[in-house]
Design a protein around this motif. Sequence first.
Motif, PDB file in Angstrom:
ATOM      1  N   ILE A 108       9.817   9.725 -10.425  1.00 42.85           N
ATOM      2  CA  ILE A 108      10.201  10.872 -11.494  1.00 42.85           C
ATOM      3  C   ILE A 108      11.543  10.409 -12.894  1.00 42.85           C
ATOM      4  N   VAL A 109      11.835   8.725 -12.443  1.00 48.07           N
ATOM      5  CA  VAL A 109      12.642   8.705 -13.789  1.00 48.07           C
ATOM      6  C   VAL A 109      11.678   8.023 -15.122  1.00 48.07           C
ATOM      7  N   ALA A 110      10.045   8.070 -14.399  1.00 46.72           N
ATOM      8  CA  ALA A 110      10.173   7.274 -15.428  1.00 46.72           C
ATOM      9  C   ALA A 110       8.541   7.674 -15.777  1.00 46.72           C
ATOM     10  N   TYR A 111       8.664   9.075 -15.433  1.00 50.69           N
ATOM     11  CA  TYR A 111       7.269  10.115 -15.434  1.00 50.69           C
ATOM     12  C   TYR A 111       6.978  10.436 -16.911  1.00 50.69           C
ATOM     13  N   PRO A 112       7.346  10.479 -18.470  1.00 50.80           N
ATOM     14  CA  PRO A 112       6.657  10.292 -19.078  1.00 50.80           C
ATOM     15  C   PRO A 112       6.040   9.188 -19.333  1.00 50.80           C
ATOM     16  N   TRP A 113       6.201   7.969 -19.261  1.00 46.00           N
ATOM     17  CA  TRP A 113       5.592   6.862 -19.171  1.00 46.00           C
ATOM     18  C   TRP A 113       4.576   7.284 -18.398  1.00 46.00           C
ATOM     19  N   VAL A 114       4.611   7.024 -16.717  1.00 47.07           N
ATOM     20  CA  VAL A 114       3.576   7.271 -15.971  1.00 47.07           C
ATOM     21  C   VAL A 114       2.339   8.366 -17.050  1.00 47.07           C
ATOM     22  N   GLU A 115       2.896   9.365 -16.951  1.00 48.13           N
ATOM     23  CA  GLU A 115       1.629  10.455 -17.674  1.00 48.13           C
ATOM     24  C   GLU A 115       0.998   9.891 -18.584  1.00 48.13           C
ATOM     25  N   ARG A 116       1.228   9.202 -19.452  1.00 47.85           N
ATOM     26  CA  ARG A 116       0.955   8.607 -20.558  1.00 47.85           C
ATOM     27  C   ARG A 116      -0.537   7.876 -20.008  1.00 47.85           C
ATOM     28  N   LEU A 117       0.475   7.499 -19.073  1.00 46.52           N
ATOM     29  CA  LEU A 117      -0.650   6.211 -18.487  1.00 46.52           C
ATOM     30  C   LEU A 117      -1.501   6.484 -17.509  1.00 46.52           C
ATOM     31  N   THR A 118      -2.989   6.531 -17.404  1.00 47.30           N
ATOM     32  CA  THR A 118      -3.409   7.369 -15.709  1.00 47.30           C
ATOM     33  C   THR A 118      -3.620   5.990 -15.766  1.00 47.30           C
ATOM     34  N   TYR A 119      -4.090   5.244 -16.449  1.00 41.79           N
ATOM     35  CA  TYR A 119      -4.368   4.146 -16.386  1.00 41.79           C
ATOM     36  C   TYR A 119      -3.801   3.385 -14.784  1.00 41.79           C
ATOM     37  N   PRO A 120      -2.551   3.061 -15.235  1.00 38.28           N
ATOM     38  CA  PRO A 120      -2.144   1.869 -14.202  1.00 38.28           C
ATOM     39  C   PRO A 120      -1.656   3.191 -12.263  1.00 38.28           C
ATOM     40  N   VAL A 121      -1.609   4.793 -12.691  1.00 41.38           N
ATOM     41  CA  VAL A 121      -1.511   5.108 -11.187  1.00 41.38           C
ATOM     42  C   VAL A 121      -3.021   5.285 -11.056  1.00 41.38           C
ATOM     43  N   ARG A 122      -4.206   4.880 -11.586  1.00 42.17           N
ATOM     44  CA  ARG A 122      -5.466   4.875 -10.678  1.00 42.17           C
ATOM     45  C   ARG A 122      -5.539   3.702  -9.800  1.00 42.17           C
ATOM     46  N   LEU A 123      -4.867   2.337 -10.936  1.00 42.27           N
ATOM     47  CA  LEU A 123      -5.096   0.918 -10.468  1.00 42.27           C
ATOM     48  C   LEU A 123      -4.107   1.314  -9.375  1.00 42.27           C
ATOM     49  N   PHE A 124      -3.150   1.901  -9.106  1.00 46.84           N
ATOM     50  CA  PHE A 124      -2.397   1.270  -7.827  1.00 46.84           C
ATOM     51  C   PHE A 124      -2.606   1.807  -6.856  1.00 46.84           C
ATOM     52  N   ASP A 125      -3.493   3.498  -7.206  1.00 50.58           N
ATOM     53  CA  ASP A 125      -4.402   3.939  -6.288  1.00 50.58           C
ATOM     54  C   ASP A 125      -5.238   3.529  -5.386  1.00 50.58           C
ATOM     55  N   ALA A 126      -5.627   2.527  -6.262  1.00 49.97           N
ATOM     56  CA  ALA A 126      -7.110   1.122  -5.707  1.00 49.97           C
ATOM     57  C   ALA A 126      -6.727   0.157  -5.050  1.00 49.97           C
TER      58      ALA A 126
ATOM     59  N   GLY B 113       0.758  -1.079  -0.202  1.00 53.94           N
ATOM     60  CA  GLY B 113       0.072  -0.224   0.118  1.00 53.94           C
ATOM     61  C   GLY B 113       0.958   1.604  -0.174  1.00 53.94           C
ATOM     62  N   THR B 114       1.620   1.302   1.185  1.00 54.04           N
ATOM     63  CA  THR B 114       2.766   2.149   0.535  1.00 54.04           C
ATOM     64  C   THR B 114       3.045   2.662  -0.401  1.00 54.04           C
ATOM     65  N   PHE B 115       3.897   1.565  -1.078  1.00 50.61           N
ATOM     66  CA  PHE B 115       4.421   1.731  -2.553  1.00 50.61           C
ATOM     67  C   PHE B 115       3.126   1.984  -3.720  1.00 50.61           C
ATOM     68  N   ALA B 116       2.071   1.790  -3.385  1.00 51.92           N
ATOM     69  CA  ALA B 116       1.244   2.113  -4.236  1.00 51.92           C
ATOM     70  C   ALA B 116       0.622   3.571  -4.804  1.00 51.92           C
ATOM     71  N   PHE B 117       0.504   3.833  -2.552  1.00 56.54           N
ATOM     72  CA  PHE B 117       0.085   5.502  -2.525  1.00 56.54           C
ATOM     73  C   PHE B 117       1.263   6.194  -2.706  1.00 56.54           C
ATOM     74  N   ALA B 118       2.653   5.705  -2.781  1.00 58.40           N
ATOM     75  CA  ALA B 118       3.708   6.915  -2.783  1.00 58.40           C
ATOM     76  C   ALA B 118       3.855   7.080  -4.304  1.00 58.40           C
ATOM     77  N   ILE B 119       3.112   6.257  -5.406  1.00 59.81           N
ATOM     78  CA  ILE B 119       3.372   6.448  -7.010  1.00 59.81           C
ATOM     79  C   ILE B 119       2.420   7.405  -7.136  1.00 59.81           C
ATOM     80  N   SER B 120       1.232   7.372  -6.252  1.00 56.82           N
ATOM     81  CA  SER B 120       0.011   8.266  -6.899  1.00 56.82           C
ATOM     82  C   SER B 120       0.457   9.609  -5.706  1.00 56.82           C
ATOM     83  N   GLY B 121       1.182   9.846  -5.115  1.00 56.12           N
ATOM     84  CA  GLY B 121       1.217  10.935  -4.885  1.00 56.12           C
ATOM     85  C   GLY B 121       2.896  11.951  -5.924  1.00 56.12           C
ATOM     86  N   ALA B 122       3.698  11.183  -5.831  1.00 51.55           N
ATOM     87  CA  ALA B 122       4.481  11.569  -6.669  1.00 51.55           C
ATOM     88  C   ALA B 122       4.100  12.583  -7.588  1.00 51.55           C
TER      89      ALA B 122
END
Lengths: 216, 216, 216
Positions: free
Chosen positions: A88-106, A22-31
Amino acid sequence: MPTRRAGRVNEQMLFNLVDLAGTFAFAISGATAARRSNLDLFGILAIAFITACGGGIVRDLCIGAIPPAGLSDWRYLFTAVVAALLTIVAYPWVERLTYPVRLFDAMGLGLFAVYGAHKALLYGNNAEVAILLGVVTAVGGGMARDVLLARVSIVLEREIYASAALIGAALTVLGEYLDWPAVWATWLPIVVCFGLRFLSLHLHWNLPRFGRRDSH
Amino acid sequence: MPTRRAGRVNEQMLFNLVDLAGTFAFAISGATAARRSNLDLFGILAIAFITACGGGIVRDLCIGAIPPAGLSDWRYLFTAVVAALLTIVAYPWVERLTYPVRLFDAMGLGLFAVYGAHKALLYGNNAEVAILLGVVTAVGGGMARDVLLARVSIVLEREIYASAALIGAALTVLGEYLDWPAVWATWLPIVVCFGLRFLSLHLHWNLPRFGRRDSH
Amino acid sequence: MPTRRAGRVNEQMLFNLVDLAGTFAFAISGATAARRSNLDLFGILAIAFITACGGGIVRDLCIGAIPPAGLSDWRYLFTAVVAALLTIVAYPWVERLTYPVRLFDAMGLGLFAVYGAHKALLYGNNAEVAILLGVVTAVGGGMARDVLLARVSIVLEREIYASAALIGAALTVLGEYLDWPAVWATWLPIVVCFGLRFLSLHLHWNLPRFGRRDSH
């Protein structure tokens, strides 16, 4: 002080794993949110840590677990920092994929609601405290993130979110009261909470609002 | 840990009543603000609960009353939820009548300032802690509400508000030190705080400001 | 509960002085911000107090120092109120001179980072807790100030700020672990933290950002 079920080592390991995931998932969503607000390196790390650990720290203060695990156990800080740096490193990739971010957050939502309710019970609190602190653990960090970024907390506006955490926490308490086997008592509420949040995202389920139609 | 005046059952019942009445009053004020911000059902319930119990939870953390009564005592949650549901159902009526909402808010202010100062003394704290935590109990929930709705806290901007709570809390401490009869020590500060707030609303009393004339 | 180094009276006096000097510095910075936001007299006093004592109160809650010293020790409240009143009286002078305000803020940053880390160690916490709570003590009040004034916390956006506090707190912990003489262990981290902050202001040092160029 922990009295219930102390010594069940395997179960505790399972819960610790849940908590760190959970910590990992939320830290990604926060970052991700901090990066979007154009904060600097330290700001991104701080928001990632607060999003990941803020809810748990408030929970620990409320149950008297001093110092809060989020501050004293290096694994939380380490997990949050790794997740933030990865973002931060994978941001261009993370930004395009809002899907995985929401998945992590859920996922974080389900994992934290269950772990928070479990820990409150472990410290001898009643069902109400456990359910409320399960919700606080799950949504507290996200609310702190939104407050620090000076926006109305999406926790309070979004599709079924805190209410999914509430159901997850309540199921956890039910499972412990009915003494379900640990694997069930842990994973069933996580899956239900995650599933509710996930479906509400895809199917645009919302709780009723009462405002004028034009407001949103 | 509670040492002062323990066992005075009637007085304690009086204070509990005061505390629940304040909870009801503030929950209505919170639910109304959340409803205006167009939050969903859960958001309205959450803001109502936080407005009603947030100040008391911070007070309880500061005096070591773990877990905070706002989380462990079902009557607070129940009172806040009932008040929020009433606000939703009766909203068209509540919105037209801002008067009763402000009245409720002013009542909550007095009731919570007095109860907060009283509880801090009961846990063996000095006068300064009791007065400051009386103010925190009275205005903390409203500040949390405004922070979560991402607006400058009206607690800090409005006509005499937190300063009325300060006077109420100080009178409570004075009453307990001078050992006034319970009814006086309870109701006099409530009435004074409520009266100050009420009059400042009607007569537009304000504390001095020092800014440019055009700012507000 | 305080176990480490108890009884070293002179050292404790030095740290108390450091703490009150930080309180004074931050209260001025808080009062100036509140004054600019056109809050009334009570609002200015409240924001000054919260800016000065908010971080320390959160630290005390996290280490179990109940009630928090910021609430129970009159010297903090007194120092904050005096600083706020001075700011109000001397405001035309303070406003023209943003330089001394920033200087005070940078001093408060160093003083609080060191005192916060020191107090956390004194209560028997590990190095991670001490460093994190040093940062919380130093930047927590400023974050609360910005949240209450409903703006994105400059703590998270500015030139090297929280990161200077982090380095100050880490040096404090290092000094106590290596048992440096008290004067060194106290003043070296304060000077390093203050110096970093001061130089970053003058030379416009910034931590890396990763956003689009046009955002700021």
